[in-house]
Design an enzyme around this catalytic site. Structure first.
Site, PDB file in Angstrom:
ATOM      1  N   HIS A   1       0.766  -1.086   0.012  1.00 26.49           N
ATOM      2  CA  HIS A   1       0.058  -0.025  -0.096  1.00 26.49           C
ATOM      3  C   HIS A   1       0.788   1.188  -0.178  1.00 26.49           C
ATOM      4  O   HIS A   1       1.897   1.003   0.521  1.00 26.49           O
ATOM      5  CB  HIS A   1      -0.960   0.242   1.140  1.00 26.49           C
ATOM      6  CG  HIS A   1      -0.309  -0.262   2.409  1.00 26.49           C
ATOM      7  ND1 HIS A   1       0.197  -1.616   2.974  1.00 26.49           N
ATOM      8  CD2 HIS A   1       0.317   0.561   3.548  1.00 26.49           C
ATOM      9  CE1 HIS A   1       0.825  -1.319   4.128  1.00 26.49           C
ATOM     10  NE2 HIS A   1       0.761  -0.266   4.434  1.00 26.49           N
TER      11      HIS A   1
ATOM     12  N   HIS B   1       0.812   4.993   1.459  1.00 27.42           N
ATOM     13  CA  HIS B   1       0.563   5.989   2.233  1.00 27.42           C
ATOM     14  C   HIS B   1       0.643   7.607   1.505  1.00 27.42           C
ATOM     15  O   HIS B   1       1.678   7.663   0.854  1.00 27.42           O
ATOM     16  CB  HIS B   1       1.396   6.140   3.533  1.00 27.42           C
ATOM     17  CG  HIS B   1       1.322   5.090   4.232  1.00 27.42           C
ATOM     18  ND1 HIS B   1       0.623   5.073   5.132  1.00 27.42           N
ATOM     19  CD2 HIS B   1       2.053   3.812   4.174  1.00 27.42           C
ATOM     20  CE1 HIS B   1       0.674   3.768   6.090  1.00 27.42           C
ATOM     21  NE2 HIS B   1       1.625   2.948   5.314  1.00 27.42           N
TER      22      HIS B   1
HETATM   23  P1  5GP Z   1       2.113  -0.043   7.181  1.00 26.95           P
HETATM   24  O1  5GP Z   1       2.962   0.138   8.719  1.00 26.95           O
HETATM   25  O2  5GP Z   1       2.093  -1.358   6.770  1.00 26.95           O
HETATM   26  O3  5GP Z   1       2.740   0.571   6.154  1.00 26.95           O
HETATM   27  O4  5GP Z   1       0.852   0.666   7.265  1.00 26.95           O
HETATM   28  C1  5GP Z   1      -0.260  -0.011   7.815  1.00 26.95           C
HETATM   29  C2  5GP Z   1      -1.506   1.056   7.966  1.00 26.95           C
HETATM   30  O5  5GP Z   1      -2.784   0.431   7.847  1.00 26.95           O
HETATM   31  C3  5GP Z   1      -1.287   1.749   9.532  1.00 26.95           C
HETATM   32  O6  5GP Z   1      -1.087   3.401   9.134  1.00 26.95           O
HETATM   33  C4  5GP Z   1      -2.562   1.489  10.058  1.00 26.95           C
HETATM   34  O7  5GP Z   1      -3.113   2.696  10.883  1.00 26.95           O
HETATM   35  C5  5GP Z   1      -3.501   1.136   9.020  1.00 26.95           C
HETATM   36  N1  5GP Z   1      -4.638   0.208   9.174  1.00 26.95           N
HETATM   37  C6  5GP Z   1      -4.351  -0.819  10.045  1.00 26.95           C
HETATM   38  N2  5GP Z   1      -5.718  -1.402   9.979  1.00 26.95           N
HETATM   39  C7  5GP Z   1      -6.634  -0.770   9.440  1.00 26.95           C
HETATM   40  C8  5GP Z   1      -7.935  -1.029   9.224  1.00 26.95           C
HETATM   41  O8  5GP Z   1      -8.701  -1.894   9.634  1.00 26.95           O
HETATM   42  N3  5GP Z   1      -8.664   0.204   8.725  1.00 26.95           N
HETATM   43  C9  5GP Z   1      -7.791   1.112   8.070  1.00 26.95           C
HETATM   44  N4  5GP Z   1      -8.573   1.991   7.386  1.00 26.95           N
HETATM   45  N5  5GP Z   1      -6.413   1.252   8.315  1.00 26.95           N
HETATM   46  C10 5GP Z   1      -5.895   0.310   8.775  1.00 26.95           C
END
Ligand code: 5GP
Ligand code: ZN
Length: 117
Positions: free
Chosen positions: A102, A104
């Site tokens: 993903h 951001h």
């Molecule tokens: P990563 O650290 O993997 O780059 O980011 C994962 C992101 O997904 C985090 O910023 C976290 O807040 C978001 N996230 C995790 N679970 C959920 C969810 O159930 N719904 C939404 N909308 N965001 C989520």
């Protein structure tokens, strides 16, 4: 469909976990991060379950380009008027929490909540 058991983003894609969507098409969706680290914090997520950037191949070239091109478009639609940040976390040392690739997109007036992503 790309349903991977235990993958939160696949569950959001299939609709079994709700999300606040900002965009969707046949290849990607974008929704608001549940724990926003900036006034605007979107996640652009491919429908295909690609765990990390290092799992992407040449067949994903168009998809990855599409995700990057969506970033400024969605940032603007959400009201970003003064720039934005794009982040892709990869693997444990990259701070990745959800192993479904993903992008951001963070924007909005500073100060933000630090470097949470
Ligand atoms: P990563 O650290 O993997 O780059 O980011 C994962 C992101 O997904 C985090 O910023 C976290 O807040 C978001 N996230 C995790 N679970 C959920 C969810 O159930 N719904 C939404 N909308 N965001 C989520
Ligand atoms: Zn997934």
């Amino acid at each position: 469909m790309s349903e991977h058991a235990d993958c939160i983003f696949c569950k959001i894609l299939e609709g079994s976990i709700p999300s606040r969507k900002a965009y969707e098409d046949e290849d990607v969706i974008a929704f608001h991060d549940i724990r926003p680290a900036a006034p605007i914090h979107l996640l652009i997520v491919p429908r295909a379950h690609i765990p990390m950037l290092q799992d992407a191949t040449a067949e994903h070239e168009r998809l990855l380009g599409k995700m990057l091109l969506l970033a400024p478009k969605l940032a603007k639609e959400q009201g970003a008027g003064n720039g934005f940040r794009v982040v892709i976390n990869n693997g444990p040392d990259g701070g990745q929490e959800v192993y479904h690739l993903h992008v951001h997109v963070l924007a909005g007036p500073r100060p933000w909540k630090g470097m949470a992503v």
